[in-house]
Design a protein around this motif. Structure first.
Motif: not given
Lengths: 620, 620
Positions: B331-353
């Motif tokens: 979604m970030l690549q498609i739109t360039g909207e930061a909300k997708y990057a925000d959730l991606m970062e948050h999920t990497l640190y707090n749900a994947v890791l």
């Protein structure tokens, strides 16, 4: 209702208490007497009409060969007619209602005509379905319907002295006893929906024929070995004597417990009592709504996990609350322990009574603890188990007020009334209660009768203060709330003055009850209260914060029946309305909170006015 | 992982951003670089060993005719080998690991040998099961496994330049394209578990052959018409373009969204983008754990009802979090909207890791937000989807740091690193990040490269303060947290100094999230924190009351990887320990509360020490 009444004064050998006949107690209180009158004048006539309109009575006419056509409705619809008959019978026990009596006689004639020559009776399994009898006990409720027939017949005999319906029921019971069992010439089986067990025990009490007790024990004992489908759903997963907790369909689970209690009362099987006490403790500490309601889940109408007690999604079927009353009544008769009477009273006021409207002709099948106003009372249901179940419960309320025992008279419930009770030695005592209970805690009990006797008087739990004054007798122990206090009547003109003081107070739930987490419910005396939009227009229930227990009584004569509501100040939290686009957000300490005044009504009275929100648990 | 990398610099026609090659970015940060090193040195070798010990590799040897015996394990076990291969390939992209390379080559030789002459490849459907190919697409995951083969093959080609595995995958993809479709000579079908869709789009990007894109669109579009069993469970209940919310099995639902996003990026179908944005908004406002985890229910590994987000019973499968990262990336690549990057970062640190231990060889399949200590990390699972999914995610982290576009360079993630990025006009820019992020919010970004260009720099949400200083350039707009700020590099020696200040603060949840009602979670910067008994012995988590946001940093070098914990004062409520025999009780204002000091660790680090309780949401 498994009948709380025995004809003779014989107590069940393993029960400490014995029921008193229903017509021994004449109620004149503001709540139950009013509701019983409404039951007689509105509920029973409208329910009869519903049974006519929905084909439930035509099913009997069809089975009797009087009309053509298909069976109508659910295969268990006979049971609704039987429950209505039971309600009508208990009503006729203390009321002269010729029109009602004529309806009852007409129905009994139909039932007689519908019975097959071998005694079988179920209007679904007639004609083209005759060969399918007993083919699917899990699904088809044949023994369940039979149980309700037996209970109605016993009620009718006790209320009127007539044997006609009892003869029908006994013929069917005999066929059942000949059909099911362990013997080589019988077939194994038990019903998907328990009910037959308690009916057969009562038939044993009525007739003295021990084969009915043995048959009830068979139906209980064969259960729990996976004979049926969906084992947990219908309590076929674990033998009752080994059960650790109630599970599956809530009404079925508690009906089974009622049957087990009845069997224990007659047989004294210690494994049964141990199981009953075990699962009761589990239920009351893990599975019970604060209303007294039971069964959290719509899915399977079932008990959920421990502490799974959602509010808006509560199932809390009215029939499950009625089952709880029946079960607690039985445990009370067996043990004489006040905890069962406490829960019985609480459930009657806060879980059974909400099931019927103040106009006596609209019902709740499920009883949520929070609503946005979309759930409305209905005049009937396709699956109409609850309406006639409420009717028979209201009709039999007088029988729950007292018991007797070899020790004396037990006072379970408070309600303005006059009763003629027979002691174990044959003496007759007249007991009068003067009180505005449940709206007030002052009660005067006077007794007339020769000689001394004992009264065991229940002190409700959660009293703030209480006073006891005995005139013409003495109190034998230090009274404690939540128990029975022993009073000796030793002189003429005996009077007992009880004064219960209960202030409005908050109730909190076990921390694992997520739906009540950091929330309070408001309780005063026997009533649980709730907020409803009709009294609190413009107030967002989710913004209300209960913070002070200072509430004042407001009598509300404009509410049907007259109701005492509570008015008090509450806090208002910042609006939660702008959460729609957020799931999580940074917490900011609220800058301003307001305050307002709300009016709370007893939970049983909700849903009788214009649609609106309702809440039991409010933010703390 | 659907590969975030395209070989050429062509962007997808309907995506604003384009990925950069994985090996363009060299990480040297304290978190991801450390984890990638552990991934290489511990995780990949131990996972290979597990694949050997559990017969997953023998299944290929058997299919290749090299050994006898039965297929071992689940029918989808090939996919674990393919995910491991993808992880190994991305690891080889920027590391010289001869032993790993040899294992990869050995596996590829086995896979080549296991492929059937017509291109079919699935070691479960060999020999006696050959005739059962494609017989049950709902259950048997054949296309799912094919998707992982294709992704592994593309990763291997991009990492090594070798075509061997890609040739295998392309042959199988060709067979799939020849087999399924609307044409009269094809059969209808789609897989019970989405995955093939995104793989085929990436194969289209890799090869330029549009039939793979068309086939992906077919598999997406044929879904939603009840072709499969358990329609909601596998997203066959509603056509994707009509979907209002994600439902059913969480991993499947989000994998399907990934495929839909990939198809949108290539086709520009507006109905797809509308559906993607609609269900993303629904998910983030109704279905998302505060960790970023997805899927509340164990039953069906499914999304629950809206706001159904239990703590101890949370499912929150690690694979669902990985799927969310993949989807947000798209979604970030498609739109360039930061909300997708925000959730991606948050999920990497707090749900994947959280899904992988600090020792790199133990895993959580599910990720509860509260625990009594009984849940322990496992070295492997019979259904081992999560471990190699984490491995491929960690291996591909460098590719998530930046994107490029016709406008310039986009900085999504912060991590000490050096990158060589190619602008759309072919100029190469070297970007260096100097920072201790995520443990500190000071970041220096320097750029070397000829001429002017633009940087789009993400400002994380929930900053307390931030500072931006541009040396050798200028900021083009007022920066706002939670968005990208446009910076123009106009001179040599360009340096961007970012200073993010984030204080520990409480997060609260929507009032309908019962499990978090009147509770706070502790967050600081990118990390969600939790309390664990290992740092807080003798403290009953349910008695802890978060009341002050004053926490101080404590660096904990003794915790593997080095972790910054937070220490602060909390209140202690009266004990809740004596609730066992009560379900409800009268509320009494607590007479005394204590206070104590607790230490909170980032949620990802829990479950790595001795067993004990853990809580994310604490009483407010």
């Amino acid at each position: 209702m498994p009948t709380p009444i025995v004809v003779d004064t014989r107590r069940s050998p393993h029960a400490r208490l014995r029921p008193v006949p229903l017509d021994a107690v004449k109620l004149a209180d503001p709540l139950w007497a009013t509701r019983r009158a409404l039951n007689r004048s509105v509920t029973l006539p409208t329910q009869y009409q519903q049974c006519e309109q929905t084909g439930r009575i035509d099913n009997f006419r069809r089975a009797a060969g009087q009309i053509e056509g298909d069976f109508q409705g659910y295969f268990f619809n006979d049971s609704d007619v039987y429950k209505w008959l039971e309600a009508a019978a208990w009503t006729l026990a203390d009321a002269d209602e010729p029109a009602l009596a004529a309806q009852v006689d007409g129905l009994i004639a139909l039932i007689e005509a519908a019975q097959e020559t071998d005694g079988y009776l179920n209007t679904f399994f007639t004609f083209e379905r005759t060969a399918e009898r007993w083919s699917n006990l899990f699904t088809y409720h044949e023994l369940y319907c039979a149980g309700h027939l037996i209970q109605a017949a016993i009620a009718h005999q006790r209320a009127t002295g007539e044997e006609r319906l009892l003869t029908v029921a006994t013929r069917f019971a005999d066929l059942i006893c000949d059909t099911f069992g362990d013997a080589p010439d019988k077939r194994p089986g038990t019903d998907g929906h328990p009910e037959i067990e308690m009916a057969l025990v009562e038939l044993y009490r009525q007739t003295g024929d021990a084969k009915y007790l043995a048959q009830a024990d068979y139906f209980l004992t064969v259960r729990g070995h996976g004979l049926l489908n969906h084992a947990e759903y219908c309590q076929d997963d674990v033998p009752f004597r080994d059960r650790q907790k109630l599970a599956g369909h809530a009404v079925r689970a508690v009906y089974l417990a009622c049957g087990a209690a009845d069997i224990y009362a007659e047989t004294g099987d210690p494994a049964l009592l141990a199981a009953l006490e075990r699962v009761w403790t589990h239920m009351t500490t893990r599975q019970l709504y604060v209303t007294g309601g039971l069964g959290s889940r719509k899915d399977g109408e079932a008990f959920g996990d421990d502490y799974e007690l959602p509010n808006a999604d509560a199932y809390a079927e009215t029939c499950a609350a009625i089952a709880s009353v029946m079960w607690n009544w039985r445990m009370l008769q067996i043990t004489g322990e006040a905890k069962y009477a406490d829960l019985m009273e609480h459930t009657l006021y806060n879980a059974v009574l909400p099931g019927i409207s103040l106009d006596g002709q609209h019902y709740f099948y499920t009883n949520p603890l929070a609503s946005d106003g979309t759930q409305r009372r209905q005049p009937w249901y396709d699956c109409a188990c609850c309406p006639p179940n409420i009717a028979r419960t209201l009709a039999s309320i007088p029988a729950y007020v007292y018991s007797t025992s070899d020790e004396g008279i037990w006072v379970h419930l408070y309600a303005a009334s006059e009763a003629n009770l027979t002691l174990h030695d044959g003496r007759v005592v007249t007991l009068k209660q003067r009180t505005r209970y449940p709206w007030d805690g002052d009660i005067e009990i006077s007794a007339e009768g020769e000689g001394d006797f004992k009264l065991f008087v229940r002190l409700p739990p959660a009293l703030d203060k209480f006073g006891i004054q005995v005139l013409g007798g003495e109190s034998k122990a230090t009274p404690l709330p939540g128990g029975y206090i022993e009073i000796h009547k030793t002189k003429e003109n005996f009077r007992l003055l009880l004064s219960f003081t209960w202030k409005p107070h908050f109730v909190e739930a076990h921390p694992q009850v997520l739906a009540a987490h950091n929330r309070f419910a408001l309780r005063r005396g026997p009533f649980l209260y709730c907020l409803e939009t009709a009294d609190n227009s413009g107030i967002n229930m989710e913004e209300v914060i209960f913070d002070s227990e200072s509430f004042e009584d407001i009598y509300r004569p404009e509410l049907p029946g007259g109701i005492t509501s509570l008015r008090g100040k509450v806090g208002i939290a910042e609006s939660a309305g702008d959460w729609d686009s957020d799931l999580y957000r940074r917490y900011l300490r609220p800058m301003a909170r307001g305050a307002t005044t709300v009016t709370a009504i007893p939970y049983f009275a909700w849903g009788n006015r214009e649609p609106g929100a309702m809440r039991v648990w409010l933010r703390a």
